[in-house]
Design a protein around this motif. Structure first.
Motif, PDB file in Angstrom:
ATOM      1  N   GLU A 182      -6.366   7.163   3.874  1.00 18.28           N
ATOM      2  CA  GLU A 182      -4.941   6.923   4.070  1.00 18.28           C
ATOM      3  C   GLU A 182      -4.208   6.603   2.752  1.00 18.28           C
ATOM      4  OE1 GLU A 182      -3.205   7.005   7.070  1.00 18.28           O
ATOM      5  OE2 GLU A 182      -5.059   7.974   7.740  1.00 18.28           O
ATOM      6  N   TYR A 183      -4.953   6.564   1.654  1.00 17.74           N
ATOM      7  CA  TYR A 183      -4.357   6.134   0.378  1.00 17.74           C
ATOM      8  C   TYR A 183      -3.176   7.029  -0.014  1.00 17.74           C
ATOM      9  CZ  TYR A 183      -3.748   5.320  -4.619  1.00 17.74           C
ATOM     10  OH  TYR A 183      -3.200   5.052  -5.843  1.00 17.74           O
ATOM     11  N   LYS A 184      -3.397   8.329  -0.020  1.00 19.35           N
ATOM     12  CA  LYS A 184      -2.340   9.239  -0.468  1.00 19.35           C
ATOM     13  C   LYS A 184      -1.129   9.159   0.454  1.00 19.35           C
ATOM     14  CE  LYS A 184      -1.506  14.007  -1.864  1.00 19.35           C
ATOM     15  NZ  LYS A 184      -2.110  15.365  -2.034  1.00 19.35           N
ATOM     16  N   TRP A 243       3.058  -4.508   0.517  1.00 23.33           N
ATOM     17  CA  TRP A 243       4.324  -4.889   1.136  1.00 23.33           C
ATOM     18  C   TRP A 243       5.251  -3.687   1.272  1.00 23.33           C
ATOM     19  CZ3 TRP A 243       9.331  -4.789  -0.861  1.00 23.33           C
ATOM     20  CH2 TRP A 243      10.310  -5.434  -0.087  1.00 23.33           C
ATOM     21  N   MET A 244       5.268  -2.819   0.261  1.00 20.18           N
ATOM     22  CA  MET A 244       6.105  -1.632   0.309  1.00 20.18           C
ATOM     23  C   MET A 244       5.667  -0.688   1.432  1.00 20.18           C
ATOM     24  SD  MET A 244       8.548  -1.670  -1.967  1.00 20.18           S
ATOM     25  CE  MET A 244       8.940   0.061  -2.149  1.00 20.18           C
ATOM     26  N   VAL A 245       4.378  -0.544   1.612  1.00 14.87           N
ATOM     27  CA  VAL A 245       3.879   0.321   2.685  1.00 14.87           C
ATOM     28  C   VAL A 245       4.294  -0.242   4.041  1.00 14.87           C
ATOM     29  CG1 VAL A 245       1.806   1.172   3.856  1.00 14.87           C
ATOM     30  CG2 VAL A 245       1.950   1.221   1.349  1.00 14.87           C
ATOM     31  N   GLY A 277       8.538   8.691   8.658  1.00 10.70           N
ATOM     32  CA  GLY A 277       7.889   9.074   7.417  1.00 10.70           C
ATOM     33  C   GLY A 277       6.416   8.754   7.384  1.00 10.70           C
ATOM     34  N   THR A 278       5.958   7.876   8.271  1.00  7.01           N
ATOM     35  CA  THR A 278       4.534   7.547   8.297  1.00  7.01           C
ATOM     36  C   THR A 278       3.689   8.699   8.818  1.00  7.01           C
ATOM     37  OG1 THR A 278       4.693   6.602  10.518  1.00  7.01           O
ATOM     38  CG2 THR A 278       5.059   5.116   8.653  1.00  7.01           C
ATOM     39  N   VAL A 279       4.310   9.581   9.624  1.00 11.39           N
ATOM     40  CA  VAL A 279       3.557  10.706  10.168  1.00 11.39           C
ATOM     41  C   VAL A 279       4.040  12.044   9.630  1.00 11.39           C
ATOM     42  CG1 VAL A 279       2.825   9.556  12.283  1.00 11.39           C
ATOM     43  CG2 VAL A 279       5.054  10.673  12.205  1.00 11.39           C
TER      44      VAL A 279
END
Length: 329
Positions: A222-224, A265-267, A277-279
């Motif tokens: 999930e890093y990228k 925190w930004m994530v 935007g998460t998906v």
């Protein structure tokens, strides 16, 4: 070693104080010798005087109003100078060791009184001509800009440095600081700035590597996607605020995004502010999610067998539904 002490130890020189410490017996002997001398023949006196003149220079020195007769060898300059020819040349200015001692004493008095230090003092209210002459004599340039005309090699003043340096050299010129001193100060300051910049760069590079290593280990695959979430969130800021935010530094001079806690925190903020935007990376509204949901549901209707075999499509369908729910809640 005091000069007079040197004369006493090498040549038997004595001053008035030494004479006064003589014993009473010595005084009696001296009186007797003087009486005997008065009865000597003039021929003997003449012979004795001639021999004494050939061997020594007789010098009479008055110390505290008392006359002291002292004998010095003719080669006293050679013995004082030793192997120093320049010093030997200087000693020729003095007729005797007594004259040298007197000059030495006068010099000490001038140094102690501060007379020599004040000889080159700038007048309290100098004329333009006096000020110009004094500055030239003492290594002070005519104008502030002359301090940096020929800086030592290796010193480069950038555009950001000039306002600070200009203010500094203006102040130094008002204080009549010598050029060499001012240039040394500028050189030290620039080297300090360069060293601090290099140290800050190295700290940032090390922190960037350690932050990425820590988050990759935590987020795995999930890093990228999480990094893209952060980028998407920053992209929603006005352009001027975007540059300020991405260039923000912590108190120690390191970038805030080289802190793993800030990135986490930004994530989290990105997921709350823009769940779409998460998906769907880069998407800022629900329509992108709806379009992809409709595509998968069409496959479910038209080719259910294919959908049932495609586990990734099934996982993707669930992600899209969760994102839509968060967006509408």
């Amino acid at each position: 070693m005091n000069f007079l002490h040197l004369l006493r130890t090498q040549y038997g020189y004595c001053n008035a104080a030494d004479t006064e410490t003589a014993t009473a017996g010595d005084q009696t002997t001296e009186t007797t010798n003087q009486e005997n001398s008065s009865t000597s023949t003039s021929g003997e006196n003449t012979q004795t005087g001639t021999q004494g003149n050939q061997q020594t220079n007789t010098i009479t020195k008055t110390v505290e109003d008392k006359s002291v007769t002292t004998d010095f060898p003719e080669d006293w300059r050679d013995k004082l100078a030793g192997d120093d020819p320049k010093f030997r040349k200087q000693l020729e200015r003095y007729a005797s060791p007594g004259a040298l001692a007197k000059a030495h004493r006068e010099l000490q008095a001038k140094v102690s009184s501060g007379e020599l230090r004040g000889s080159n003092k700038l007048p309290e209210k100098p004329t333009d001509e006096e000020l110009s002459a004094w500055r030239k004599e003492n290594g002070v340039p005519d104008k502030p800009a002359d301090y940096i005309n020929d800086l030592p090699s290796g010193i480069v003043l950038g555009e950001d440095d000039k306002p600070r340096v200009d203010s500094f050299i203006k102040q130094m010129h008002e204080l009549n600081a010598p050029k060499g001193l001012v240039q040394s100060a500028i050189e030290w300051n620039q080297k300090q700035i360069e060293e601090e910049m290099q140290q800050r760069y190295e700290r940032n590079a090390n922190l960037q590597d350690s932050t990425e290593e820590e988050l990759r280990a935590e987020w795995g695959g999930e890093y990228k996607r999480n990094i893209n979430l952060v980028s998407g969130l920053i992209a929603t800021l006005p352009e001027s605020a975007r540059d300020v935010f991405t260039g923000a530094l912590s108190p120690d001079g390191t970038a805030i995004f080289n802190n793993p806690e800030v990135v986490r925190w930004m994530v989290d903020m990105a997921r709350k502010v823009n769940p779409v935007g998460t998906v769907v990376p880069g998407a800022t509204n629900i329509s992108a999610v709806d379009n992809e949901i409709e595509t998968i549901e069409k496959t479910m209707r038209d080719n259910r067998a294919a959908y049932n075999k495609d586990t990734k499509m099934q996982e993707r369908y669930l992600q899209l539904l969760e994102a839509k729910e968060r967006f509408t809640s």
